[in-house]
Write a protein that holds these residues in place. Structure first.
Motif, PDB file in Angstrom:
ATOM      1  N   THR A 135       0.753  -1.321   0.032  1.00 31.52           N
ATOM      2  CA  THR A 135       0.108  -0.013  -0.017  1.00 31.52           C
ATOM      3  C   THR A 135       1.041   1.123  -0.042  1.00 31.52           C
ATOM      4  O   THR A 135       1.745   1.195   0.674  1.00 31.52           O
ATOM      5  N   ILE A 136       0.665   2.261  -1.051  1.00 32.90           N
ATOM      6  CA  ILE A 136       1.385   3.374  -1.075  1.00 32.90           C
ATOM      7  C   ILE A 136       0.337   4.621  -0.801  1.00 32.90           C
ATOM      8  O   ILE A 136      -0.846   4.548  -1.036  1.00 32.90           O
ATOM      9  N   GLU A 137       1.105   5.910  -0.508  1.00 37.16           N
ATOM     10  CA  GLU A 137       0.333   6.983  -0.390  1.00 37.16           C
ATOM     11  C   GLU A 137       0.316   7.533  -1.860  1.00 37.16           C
ATOM     12  O   GLU A 137       1.518   7.691  -2.289  1.00 37.16           O
ATOM     13  N   VAL A 138      -1.075   7.950  -2.440  1.00 39.54           N
ATOM     14  CA  VAL A 138      -0.720   9.008  -3.539  1.00 39.54           C
ATOM     15  C   VAL A 138      -1.613  10.139  -3.635  1.00 39.54           C
ATOM     16  O   VAL A 138      -2.439  10.311  -2.469  1.00 39.54           O
ATOM     17  N   PHE A 139      -1.722  10.970  -4.557  1.00 36.90           N
ATOM     18  CA  PHE A 139      -2.368  12.163  -4.464  1.00 36.90           C
ATOM     19  C   PHE A 139      -3.995  11.851  -4.578  1.00 36.90           C
ATOM     20  O   PHE A 139      -4.265  10.776  -5.047  1.00 36.90           O
ATOM     21  N   LYS A 140      -4.692  12.515  -4.050  1.00 36.43           N
ATOM     22  CA  LYS A 140      -6.215  12.272  -3.784  1.00 36.43           C
ATOM     23  C   LYS A 140      -6.767  11.900  -5.106  1.00 36.43           C
ATOM     24  O   LYS A 140      -7.665  11.015  -5.168  1.00 36.43           O
ATOM     25  N   ASN A 141      -6.608  12.732  -6.348  1.00 35.69           N
ATOM     26  CA  ASN A 141      -7.259  12.228  -7.415  1.00 35.69           C
ATOM     27  C   ASN A 141      -6.577  11.491  -8.382  1.00 35.69           C
ATOM     28  O   ASN A 141      -6.740  11.300  -9.377  1.00 35.69           O
TER      29      ASN A 141
END
Length: 143
Positions: A135-141
């Motif tokens: 799992t990674i963090e990505v920009f909201k959109n």
């Protein structure tokens, strides 16, 4: 990618250009202290010349270099430590293309780029990489 190919990436005016890597060639940014050798703080520069490399890091990184990948050391050591760092890397036989000094100290990095970025945290054993879903963090959109 050979050192000659890496160094041949020039702009029309003769200045160094950022090379476009061939298909399958990776550009590795490798930390030094705590990753390829013991963790030597900038406040103890006398240790930079005498610390021993981690044998698995030396072997693996040189294999990647020999396979044509680009090796760039990216360190929190300051510019005043460039000579001792370069001498140490050469003395121990590390093959590399470049050395970036002055990486921010700390470790809570979040790299944002318009290109695919892969990050691997060193946890005590330097081996070849394997693919793993996480799992990674990505920009909201982000789709």
């Amino acid at each position: 990618m050979s050192e000659e190919q890496f160094n041949e990436a020039l702009n029309e005016d003769g200045s160094l250009a950022s090379p476009v890597l061939p298909e399958g060639v990776k550009n590795y940014l490798i930390d030094i202290d705590g990753t390829i050798t013991e963790d030597v703080p900038n406040e103890e520069p006398e240790r930079m010349a005498t610390c021993a490399p981690f044998p698995d890091a030396l072997k693996t990184l040189n294999e990647w270099y020999d396979q044509g990948h680009v090796i760039c050391f990216f360190t929190s050591r300051t510019e005043e430590h460039r000579e001792v760092t370069t001498d140490w890397l050469n003395k121990h036989g590390f093959k590399f293309h470049s050395l970036l000094m002055g990486k921010p100290r700390g470790g809570n990095y979040h790299w944002i780029d318009n290109h695919m970025v892969r990050a691997t945290r060193y946890t005590g054993e330097f081996t070849h990489l394997v693919e793993k879903e996480v799992t990674i963090e990505v920009f909201k959109n982000h789709k």
